[in-house]
Design an enzyme around this catalytic site. Structure first.
Site, mmCIF file in Angstrom:
data_model
loop_
_atom_site.group_PDB
_atom_site.id
_atom_site.type_symbol
_atom_site.label_atom_id
_atom_site.label_comp_id
_atom_site.label_asym_id
_atom_site.label_seq_id
_atom_site.Cartn_x
_atom_site.Cartn_y
_atom_site.Cartn_z
ATOM 1 N N ARG A 8 0.787 -1.221 0.000
ATOM 2 C CA ARG A 8 0.000 0.000 0.000
ATOM 3 C C ARG A 8 0.826 1.283 0.000
ATOM 4 N NH1 ARG A 8 -2.941 -3.562 1.956
ATOM 5 N NH2 ARG A 8 -1.037 -4.066 3.030
ATOM 6 N N THR A 9 1.785 1.351 0.912
ATOM 7 C CA THR A 9 2.446 2.645 1.090
ATOM 8 C C THR A 9 3.174 3.046 -0.191
ATOM 9 O OG1 THR A 9 2.670 2.137 3.417
ATOM 10 C CG2 THR A 9 3.967 3.966 2.603
ATOM 11 N N LYS B 241 25.661 -4.336 -2.861
ATOM 12 C CA LYS B 241 27.105 -4.440 -3.166
ATOM 13 C C LYS B 241 27.956 -3.780 -2.090
ATOM 14 C CE LYS B 241 26.275 -3.592 -8.089
ATOM 15 N NZ LYS B 241 26.474 -2.523 -9.075
ATOM 16 N N ARG C 210 11.579 3.877 3.264
ATOM 17 C CA ARG C 210 11.164 2.902 4.287
ATOM 18 C C ARG C 210 12.382 2.041 4.611
ATOM 19 N NH1 ARG C 210 5.921 -0.925 4.395
ATOM 20 N NH2 ARG C 210 5.073 1.057 5.086
ATOM 21 N N HIS D 9 5.599 6.018 11.489
ATOM 22 C CA HIS D 9 5.125 5.915 10.110
ATOM 23 C C HIS D 9 4.161 7.102 9.940
ATOM 24 C CE1 HIS D 9 3.650 4.469 6.418
ATOM 25 N NE2 HIS D 9 3.365 3.222 6.720
HETATM 26 C C1 NCD Z 1 2.363 -0.779 8.329
HETATM 27 C C2 NCD Z 1 3.864 -0.679 8.494
HETATM 28 O O1 NCD Z 1 4.609 -0.879 7.534
HETATM 29 O O2 NCD Z 1 4.261 -0.311 9.586
HETATM 30 N N1 NCD Z 1 1.999 -1.001 6.994
HETATM 31 C C3 NCD Z 1 1.463 0.045 6.300
HETATM 32 O O3 NCD Z 1 2.179 0.865 5.796
HETATM 33 N N2 NCD Z 1 0.135 0.176 6.241
HETATM 34 C C4 NCD Z 1 1.691 -1.743 9.230
HETATM 35 C C5 NCD Z 1 2.157 -3.153 9.259
HETATM 36 O O4 NCD Z 1 3.046 -3.569 8.533
HETATM 37 O O5 NCD Z 1 1.566 -3.898 10.059
#
Ligand code: NCD
Length: 309
Positions: A58-59, A87, A108, A136
């Protein structure tokens, strides 16, 4: 109001005021009501670069879809295996390089502090899409926007946050953001998954902790469920102890208010059963769709001093 997001890094919801959140939500509303043609002008010619060193559906895709929907483009890497870090290149060098290809970086990473380090190195703004167990922030923005749209306001609500409160970074960003509102927060987790104590000093909301949802389900306006973050457990035996320790199903929801809403940042594993999906109170897929527009608004504000919105 001047645009406070212009050229700014987004690493923690602690850095963002309530007025700024209001502005983001108003901009989201405006973008949602714009014609496709006008939307495509907002980030015309701008480039987003994503660096995703941890899995995401999703993100990453919603940032990409958001950028496309306002006329910009995205480039990037979707796993650490795709990058030269495999590398031996450092994160700092990687960030410096992609900084010169793009107008905004979305990162991320599995380590705490990685997004902040990237923000220190990059000249262009950096948005954290999840850094270790810390935060997040854009997930919290879309969580709040969903609550606002689905409940009409945020102030005055009783909000229950259920599940893995120890390792879910979405919970921390949400709690820091909720501190700016007048809400009652109920944290519901088995003892091994309780909120990290050291974070409580930055949370101003009225907070109560519970071991079981049965104690509070009947009074909650928002039921925010999280997944057990299996990959973040340093000891798998600890994970085995809490696995399947809470489940939201139609039996649990039978005691919830008829106008409560159920949210989840997703992905879900088994903490919300599939039969809940058809309950009108389940709003987690709606939450996903709001996410794209909130991220479009954030990108519009970050990359334009005066966004045409
Ligand atoms: C979350 C995360 O990556 O922290 N995912 C997201 O972006 N909706 C939640 C999760 O992984 O449980």
């Amino acid at each position: 109001m001047e645009n406070p997001f212009y050229n700014r890094d987004v690493i923690s919801t602690r850095d963002i005021t309530r007025d700024e959140l209001d502005m983001l939500f108003t901009t989201t509303d405006r973008i949602r009501s714009m014609s496709m043609q006008d939307r495509l002008e907002i980030c015309n010619g701008k480039v987003l670069c994503y660096l995703f060193f941890e899995p995401s559906t999703r993100t990453r895709l919603s940032f990409e879809a958001a950028m496309l929907s306002i006329g910009g483009r995205s480039i990037g890497i979707a796993s650490s295996k795709e990058s030269s870090m495999e590398k031996g290149e450092s994160l700092v060098d990687t960030v410096r390089v992609v900084d010169s290809y793009s107008d905004v970086i979305v990162i991320r990473h599995r380590l705490d502090g990685a997004a902040r380090l990237a923000a220190e190195v990059a000249e262009n703004p950096v948005i954290s899409a999840g850094s270790g167990v810390e935060e997040h922030p854009t997930q919290a923005m879309l969580d709040l926007y969903t609550i606002l749209k689905e409940k009409g306001s945020i102030d005055g609500l009783r909000i229950g946050i259920v599940g893995d409160l120890k390792y879910s970074r979405t919970v921390y960003s949400l709690l820091y953001a909720l501190s700016k509102y007048d809400v009652d927060v109920h944290l519901i987790a088995p003892p091994l998954l309780r909120i990290r104590r050291e974070s409580l000093y930055s949370i101003d909301s009225k907070i109560k902790e519970h071991d079981s949802i049965d104690e509070v389900i009947g009074m909650l306006d928002v039921i925010y469920v999280t997944r057990i973050q299996r990959e973040r457990f340093p000891d798998m035996q600890e994970y085995e102890k809490v696995r399947h320790s809470y489940i939201i199903d139609s039996r649990v929801l039978a005691d919830a208010k008829s106008d409560a809403i159920v949210l989840h940042p997703l992905p879900r594993v088994d903490e919300i059963t599939y039969d809940v999906d058809s309950d009108p109170r389940a709003r987690y897929f709606k939450q996903v769709s709001y996410g794209k527009d909130v991220r479009a608004a954030l990108l519009a504000l970050i990359t334009n001093a005066t966004p045409p919105v």
